[in-house]
Design an enzyme around this catalytic site. Structure first.
Site, mmCIF file in Angstrom:
data_model
loop_
_atom_site.group_PDB
_atom_site.id
_atom_site.type_symbol
_atom_site.label_atom_id
_atom_site.label_comp_id
_atom_site.label_asym_id
_atom_site.label_seq_id
_atom_site.Cartn_x
_atom_site.Cartn_y
_atom_site.Cartn_z
ATOM 1 N N TYR A 50 0.564 6.195 0.405
ATOM 2 C CA TYR A 50 0.018 5.724 1.683
ATOM 3 C C TYR A 50 -0.220 6.878 2.658
ATOM 4 O O TYR A 50 -1.060 6.781 3.543
ATOM 5 C CB TYR A 50 0.974 4.731 2.352
ATOM 6 C CG TYR A 50 0.792 3.303 1.919
ATOM 7 C CD1 TYR A 50 0.973 2.937 0.593
ATOM 8 C CD2 TYR A 50 0.445 2.312 2.832
ATOM 9 C CE1 TYR A 50 0.816 1.613 0.202
ATOM 10 C CE2 TYR A 50 0.296 0.997 2.445
ATOM 11 C CZ TYR A 50 0.474 0.654 1.130
ATOM 12 O OH TYR A 50 0.318 -0.654 0.743
ATOM 13 N N LYS A 53 7.223 4.675 -12.164
ATOM 14 C CA LYS A 53 6.498 4.915 -13.410
ATOM 15 C C LYS A 53 6.836 6.332 -13.864
ATOM 16 O O LYS A 53 5.978 7.220 -13.891
ATOM 17 C CB LYS A 53 4.991 4.758 -13.174
ATOM 18 C CG LYS A 53 4.521 3.312 -13.098
ATOM 19 C CD LYS A 53 4.454 2.613 -14.461
ATOM 20 C CE LYS A 53 3.307 3.144 -15.281
ATOM 21 N NZ LYS A 53 3.273 2.486 -16.627
ATOM 22 N N ASP A 104 5.536 -1.570 -14.047
ATOM 23 C CA ASP A 104 4.716 -2.601 -14.713
ATOM 24 C C ASP A 104 5.605 -3.623 -15.413
ATOM 25 O O ASP A 104 5.383 -4.837 -15.338
ATOM 26 C CB ASP A 104 3.691 -1.972 -15.673
ATOM 27 C CG ASP A 104 4.317 -1.044 -16.709
ATOM 28 O OD1 ASP A 104 5.476 -0.605 -16.511
ATOM 29 O OD2 ASP A 104 3.653 -0.753 -17.725
ATOM 30 N N ASP A 119 4.643 -2.636 -2.170
ATOM 31 C CA ASP A 119 3.600 -3.494 -1.591
ATOM 32 C C ASP A 119 3.212 -4.574 -2.603
ATOM 33 O O ASP A 119 3.139 -5.761 -2.279
ATOM 34 C CB ASP A 119 2.392 -2.629 -1.217
ATOM 35 C CG ASP A 119 1.280 -3.441 -0.574
ATOM 36 O OD1 ASP A 119 1.586 -4.275 0.292
ATOM 37 O OD2 ASP A 119 0.106 -3.235 -0.955
ATOM 38 N N ASP A 131 4.485 -8.806 -2.820
ATOM 39 C CA ASP A 131 3.556 -9.953 -2.802
ATOM 40 C C ASP A 131 3.834 -10.865 -3.995
ATOM 41 O O ASP A 131 3.795 -12.093 -3.890
ATOM 42 C CB ASP A 131 2.090 -9.480 -2.874
ATOM 43 C CG ASP A 131 1.430 -9.386 -1.497
ATOM 44 O OD1 ASP A 131 2.169 -9.175 -0.507
ATOM 45 O OD2 ASP A 131 0.200 -9.515 -1.414
HETATM 46 C C1 IPM Z 1 1.992 -5.121 3.851
HETATM 47 C C2 IPM Z 1 0.484 -5.065 3.989
HETATM 48 C C3 IPM Z 1 0.087 -3.692 4.530
HETATM 49 C C4 IPM Z 1 0.499 -2.653 3.495
HETATM 50 C C5 IPM Z 1 -1.397 -3.550 4.878
HETATM 51 C C6 IPM Z 1 -1.877 -4.636 5.816
HETATM 52 C C7 IPM Z 1 -1.682 -2.190 5.464
HETATM 53 O O1 IPM Z 1 -0.122 -5.370 2.791
HETATM 54 O O2 IPM Z 1 2.689 -4.922 4.855
HETATM 55 O O3 IPM Z 1 2.461 -5.375 2.748
HETATM 56 O O4 IPM Z 1 -0.245 -2.356 2.559
HETATM 57 O O5 IPM Z 1 1.597 -2.112 3.649
HETATM 58 MG MG MG Z 2 1.202 -5.974 1.270
#
Ligand code: IPM
Ligand code: MG
Length: 374
Positions: free
Chosen positions: A144, A195, A228, A252, A256
């Site tokens: 990032y 990884k 993975d 990240d 999710d």
């Molecule tokens: C998160 C989001 C952010 C990230 C985006 C919106 C920049 O997906 O907080 O997980 O990638 O960190």
């Molecule tokens: Mg995210």
């Protein structure tokens, strides 16, 4: 009795951010009248809202306020309106700036399946029932922020995009420490994901987590997994995990994925913490839901405010030393889910679909009921 005064910066942001944050403000009012707390709130702009007003997604003045507050509460940023603004001032850049400027390197993302929502997951209830994972995502390093980065033109007319994955020993150790400390308060197990089979930064990550473990946390059970495989294991048998520590990008993605195990992104809170201040013992902190700004449903009263409410409950626990109040809020959430209240994202047969503000109002009623029963 003198009231505990909590100084907070609230950054509602874009899309559904302001709607879900409004429900947290109701909760603050309740806490002021029923729990002896007093909130000194400064509200500011972030993301697209700040671009419209100031031309940047977050001003330095807003960051300075955040640095001085006990904690920061954030809604969500982004939306199609700002799709074409220059890359370095897009709404997401405001989010990355506040994380970096406040040095919030440890992002805690708990994925908990409430009993009442075990059926809301796309996985079989017997796989996810009772799930309680804590993802500790490194938040201020890795690909990032790594240099070099950018898009350049090549002599042959092609273009080239570059990002750099980079970690140093101290960056790995400080987030590793948070993961081990958290594990000690839970089931005492940490799984570290990278990884290392293809990336040098991953090899370093594994070696340094192992060293830290041997030197300071040998009492915690540590395992390693390729990221993975970890993604696959999260679907195959998610309850094998207690604390999962990983880098910024894998965190990240895996968070999710873990969110969906719980039924909806609309249920997942997060806390982003900095280093402990040597004098006060206080950590800089920002609390935000894991979900985004959901522009498709913004302004329609459909958003689920529970992720933001649960983020505020993490704020009470970690920044304001109010663990009991945090417990009460979490019980109230369980009670209202148990009573069949649902926003659209977690709606199920036989349940009652409510709006964002009805969900917030019901939460206050559930809190009152808990108080009455005590
Ligand atoms: C998160 C989001 C952010 C990230 C985006 C919106 C920049 O997906 O907080 O997980 O990638 O960190
Ligand atoms: Mg995210």
């Amino acid at each position: 009795m003198t009231k505990q005064t909590c100084s907070l910066v609230v950054l509602p942001g874009d899309g559904i951010g302001p709607e879900v944050m409004a429900e947290v403000r109701k909760l603050m009012t309740w806490l002021e009248s029923k729990a002896g707390l007093s909130f000194d709130v400064h509200e500011d702009l972030i993301g697209g809202a700040a671009i419209d007003a100031h031309g940047v997604p977050l001003t330095d003045e807003a960051v300075a306020r955040c640095q001085d507050a006990d904690a920061v509460l954030l809604g969500a940023v982004g939306g199609p309106k700002w799709d074409n603004v220059p890359y370095d001032i897009r709404p997401e850049a405001g989010l990355l700036k506040i994380r970096k400027d406040m040095d919030l390197f440890a992002n805690l993302r708990p994925a908990i399946v409430f009993d009442a929502l075990a059926d809301a997951s796309t996985l079989k209830p017997e796989i996810v029932k009772g799930l309680d994972i804590l993802i500790v995502r490194e938040l201020t390093g890795g690909v990032y922020f790594g240099e070099p980065k950018g898009i350049s033109d090549l002599p042959d007319g092609q273009r080239r995009g570059v990002n750099t994955q980079v970690y140093t020993t101290s960056e790995i150790h400080r987030v590793g420490r948070v993961a081990f400390e958290m594990a000690r308060k839970r089931q005492n197990r940490v799984c570290s994901a990278e990884k290392s089979n293809v990336m040098e930064s991953g090899k370093l990550w594994r070696e340094e987590i192992t060293k830290l473990h041997q030197a300071e946390y040998a009492d915690v059970a540590l395992s390693h997994m390729y990221a993975d495989n970890c993604a696959m294991q999260l679907l195959r048998n998610p309850r094998q995990f207690d604390v999962l520590v990983t880098d910024n990008l894998f965190g990240d993605i895996l968070s999710d994925e873990a969110a969906m195990l719980t039924g909806s992104l609309g249920m997942l809170p997060s806390a982003s913490l900095g280093l402990e201040d040597a004098g006060t013992g206080r950590r800089k902190a920002l609390y935000e839901p894991v979900h985004g700004s959901a522009p498709d449903i913004a302004g329609q009263g459909k958003a689920n405010p529970l992720a933001t409410i649960l983020s505020f409950s993490m704020c009470l626990r970690y920044s304001l030393d109010q663990g009991l109040l945090a417990d009460e809020i979490e019980w109230a959430v369980q009670d209202l889910l148990g009573a069949g209240l649902r926003t659209g994202d977690i709606m199920a047969e036989g349940c009652t679909c409510v709006s964002t503000s009805e969900m917030g109002d019901t939460l206050i009623k559930a809190l009152d009921a808990i108080r009455k029963a005590a």
